[in-house]
Design a protein around this motif. Structure first.
Motif, PDB file in Angstrom:
ATOM      1  N   TYR A   1     -42.306  33.737  -7.210  1.00  0.00           N
ATOM      2  CA  TYR A   1     -41.667  34.973  -7.664  1.00  0.00           C
ATOM      3  C   TYR A   1     -40.790  35.566  -6.562  1.00  0.00           C
ATOM      4  N   SER A   2     -39.650  36.158  -6.959  1.00  0.00           N
ATOM      5  CA  SER A   2     -38.802  36.855  -5.996  1.00  0.00           C
ATOM      6  C   SER A   2     -37.994  37.931  -6.706  1.00  0.00           C
ATOM      7  N   HIS A   3     -37.493  38.882  -5.917  1.00  0.00           N
ATOM      8  CA  HIS A   3     -36.523  39.867  -6.376  1.00  0.00           C
ATOM      9  C   HIS A   3     -35.139  39.376  -5.971  1.00  0.00           C
ATOM     10  N   ARG A   4     -34.130  39.749  -6.765  1.00  0.00           N
ATOM     11  CA  ARG A   4     -32.750  39.508  -6.336  1.00  0.00           C
ATOM     12  C   ARG A   4     -31.917  40.742  -6.668  1.00  0.00           C
ATOM     13  N   TRP A   5     -31.232  41.246  -5.649  1.00  0.00           N
ATOM     14  CA  TRP A   5     -30.358  42.395  -5.798  1.00  0.00           C
ATOM     15  C   TRP A   5     -28.918  41.951  -5.604  1.00  0.00           C
ATOM     16  N   TRP A   6     -28.037  42.414  -6.512  1.00  0.00           N
ATOM     17  CA  TRP A   6     -26.605  42.129  -6.409  1.00  0.00           C
ATOM     18  C   TRP A   6     -25.852  43.436  -6.184  1.00  0.00           C
ATOM     19  N   TYR A   7     -24.871  43.390  -5.292  1.00  0.00           N
ATOM     20  CA  TYR A   7     -23.857  44.441  -5.277  1.00  0.00           C
ATOM     21  C   TYR A   7     -22.524  43.772  -5.602  1.00  0.00           C
ATOM     22  N   SER A   8     -21.840  44.253  -6.627  1.00  0.00           N
ATOM     23  CA  SER A   8     -20.600  43.633  -7.077  1.00  0.00           C
ATOM     24  C   SER A   8     -19.502  44.672  -7.205  1.00  0.00           C
ATOM     25  N   PHE A   9     -18.286  44.224  -6.989  1.00  0.00           N
ATOM     26  CA  PHE A   9     -17.132  45.047  -7.340  1.00  0.00           C
ATOM     27  C   PHE A   9     -16.032  44.143  -7.853  1.00  0.00           C
ATOM     28  N   ASP A  10     -15.198  44.660  -8.731  1.00  0.00           N
ATOM     29  CA  ASP A  10     -14.040  43.910  -9.215  1.00  0.00           C
ATOM     30  C   ASP A  10     -12.875  44.855  -9.432  1.00  0.00           C
ATOM     31  N   PHE A  11     -11.688  44.291  -9.379  1.00  0.00           N
ATOM     32  CA  PHE A  11     -10.469  45.068  -9.597  1.00  0.00           C
ATOM     33  C   PHE A  11      -9.382  44.129 -10.093  1.00  0.00           C
ATOM     34  N   ASN A  12      -8.320  44.708 -10.628  1.00  0.00           N
ATOM     35  CA  ASN A  12      -7.204  43.923 -11.128  1.00  0.00           C
ATOM     36  C   ASN A  12      -6.098  43.853 -10.089  1.00  0.00           C
ATOM     37  N   LEU A  13      -5.708  42.621  -9.753  1.00  0.00           N
ATOM     38  CA  LEU A  13      -4.596  42.400  -8.841  1.00  0.00           C
ATOM     39  C   LEU A  13      -3.307  42.362  -9.653  1.00  0.00           C
ATOM     40  N   PHE A  14      -2.279  43.032  -9.194  1.00  0.00           N
ATOM     41  CA  PHE A  14      -0.990  43.146  -9.878  1.00  0.00           C
ATOM     42  C   PHE A  14      -1.113  43.775 -11.271  1.00  0.00           C
TER      43      PHE A  14
ATOM     44  N   ASN B   1      -8.783  54.521 -11.755  1.00  0.00           N
ATOM     45  CA  ASN B   1      -7.618  54.343 -10.888  1.00  0.00           C
ATOM     46  C   ASN B   1      -6.761  53.189 -11.395  1.00  0.00           C
ATOM     47  N   ALA B   2      -5.640  52.967 -10.727  1.00  0.00           N
ATOM     48  CA  ALA B   2      -4.643  52.013 -11.216  1.00  0.00           C
ATOM     49  C   ALA B   2      -5.169  50.584 -11.241  1.00  0.00           C
ATOM     50  N   ILE B   3      -6.009  50.217 -10.275  1.00  0.00           N
ATOM     51  CA  ILE B   3      -6.482  48.832 -10.207  1.00  0.00           C
ATOM     52  C   ILE B   3      -7.774  48.615 -10.999  1.00  0.00           C
ATOM     53  N   GLU B   4      -8.264  49.657 -11.686  1.00  0.00           N
ATOM     54  CA  GLU B   4      -9.452  49.559 -12.544  1.00  0.00           C
ATOM     55  C   GLU B   4     -10.668  49.050 -11.765  1.00  0.00           C
ATOM     56  N   LEU B   5     -10.895  49.649 -10.618  1.00  0.00           N
ATOM     57  CA  LEU B   5     -12.026  49.256  -9.774  1.00  0.00           C
ATOM     58  C   LEU B   5     -13.345  49.581 -10.456  1.00  0.00           C
ATOM     59  N   ARG B   6     -14.257  48.623 -10.441  1.00  0.00           N
ATOM     60  CA  ARG B   6     -15.609  48.811 -10.970  1.00  0.00           C
ATOM     61  C   ARG B   6     -16.627  48.345  -9.930  1.00  0.00           C
ATOM     62  N   GLN B   7     -17.750  49.043  -9.866  1.00  0.00           N
ATOM     63  CA  GLN B   7     -18.854  48.661  -8.988  1.00  0.00           C
ATOM     64  C   GLN B   7     -20.128  48.522  -9.826  1.00  0.00           C
ATOM     65  N   ARG B   8     -20.995  47.587  -9.410  1.00  0.00           N
ATOM     66  CA  ARG B   8     -22.240  47.366 -10.145  1.00  0.00           C
ATOM     67  C   ARG B   8     -23.378  47.067  -9.170  1.00  0.00           C
ATOM     68  N   LEU B   9     -24.542  47.556  -9.512  1.00  0.00           N
ATOM     69  CA  LEU B   9     -25.780  47.194  -8.822  1.00  0.00           C
ATOM     70  C   LEU B   9     -26.671  46.515  -9.848  1.00  0.00           C
ATOM     71  N   ARG B  10     -27.025  45.273  -9.579  1.00  0.00           N
ATOM     72  CA  ARG B  10     -27.814  44.465 -10.515  1.00  0.00           C
ATOM     73  C   ARG B  10     -29.153  44.148  -9.876  1.00  0.00           C
ATOM     74  N   LEU B  11     -30.235  44.455 -10.570  1.00  0.00           N
ATOM     75  CA  LEU B  11     -31.594  44.222 -10.077  1.00  0.00           C
ATOM     76  C   LEU B  11     -32.261  43.180 -10.968  1.00  0.00           C
ATOM     77  N   GLU B  12     -32.786  42.128 -10.349  1.00  0.00           N
ATOM     78  CA  GLU B  12     -33.423  41.044 -11.090  1.00  0.00           C
ATOM     79  C   GLU B  12     -34.844  40.819 -10.585  1.00  0.00           C
ATOM     80  N   GLN B  13     -35.749  40.525 -11.521  1.00  0.00           N
ATOM     81  CA  GLN B  13     -37.112  40.114 -11.186  1.00  0.00           C
ATOM     82  C   GLN B  13     -37.257  38.670 -11.664  1.00  0.00           C
TER      83      GLN B  13
END
Length: 220
Positions: free
Chosen positions: A135-148, A117-129
């Motif tokens: 010890y712990s797990h860490r889960w990330w949900y990320s998104f980014d896009f271009n403004l203007f 799409n025009a704003i180049e939207l991206r989504q990511r799911l990051r899993l860390e051990q």
């Protein structure tokens, strides 16, 4: 026009963070995140990427402290349509002096999805051990896009938001990180500069911890 608008954006961002009554009554830390990225190629194709990070605390500006040093190696395993998969191995050392140093080893898997799409939207799911003292797990949900994007007067600015969930059998924590790109070049060099606002201790009932992070990404 572009520089004037950018200055107003940064001033407004800092005003909201530093002068808001809610934030003044809570914790605010000022930090610096500096990453150096070096790609390694073979036969014209990128095999893996090295990422080195120095993370420092400038809350007590007269006594800055290096919080950790981090080294990571990342490689892309491939993509199918809009989906991609990459893996990373990360080593982090807290408190560089041997007397109080702590080590962490972290395998990472990242699943990405790119929207066409025009704003180049991206989504990511990051899993860390996270292999460390506890010890712990860490889960990330990320998104980014271009403004203007492709705007005739305003330069394109990338906006990124990360929501983190860290947990093990005894505890859990939530954190949000909002990053605004400032520039992709400094004096012609490929150095990305951004401001990141982190909110920690979410959903705990405790006073929130606010962190303002100046990020630099040096690309080689």
């Amino acid at each position: 026009m572009r520089n004037f608008t950018l200055k107003r954006l940064l001033k407004g961002f800092l005003y909201l963070l530093l002068l808001s009554p809610n934030i003044q009554s809570q914790e605010l830390d000022v930090l610096s995140f500096n990453r150096f990225t070096i790609p390694f190629n073979s036969n014209g194709e990128q095999q893996f990427t090295s990422k080195t990070v120095f993370y420092s605390n400038f809350t007590q500006y007269h006594e800055p402290k290096l919080i950790f040093f981090q080294q990571a190696l990342q490689t892309d395993l491939g993509s199918i349509g809009p989906f991609s998969l990459s893996v990373q191995f990360l080593y982090r050392r807290y408190n560089l002096l041997p007397a109080g140093s702590k080590n962490e080893y972290r395998p990472v898997q990242v699943i990405g999805y790119e929207h066409n799409n025009a704003i180049e939207l991206r989504q990511r799911l990051r899993l860390e051990q996270r292999f460390k003292a506890e010890y712990s797990h860490r889960w990330w949900y990320s998104f980014d896009f271009n403004l203007f994007p492709n705007h005739p007067k305003f330069g394109s600015r990338k906006i990124t938001n990360d929501f983190l969930f860290d947990f093990n059998v005894t505890k859990k924590s939530y954190e949000n990180r909002l990053n605004i790109a400032v520039t992709n070049q400094v004096i012609g060099a490929p150095i990305r500069v951004g401001l990141q606002y982190r909110t920690r201790k979410l959903f705990t009932g405790e006073p929130l911890n606010h962190q303002l992070v100046l990020r630099t990404d040096w690309l080689f």
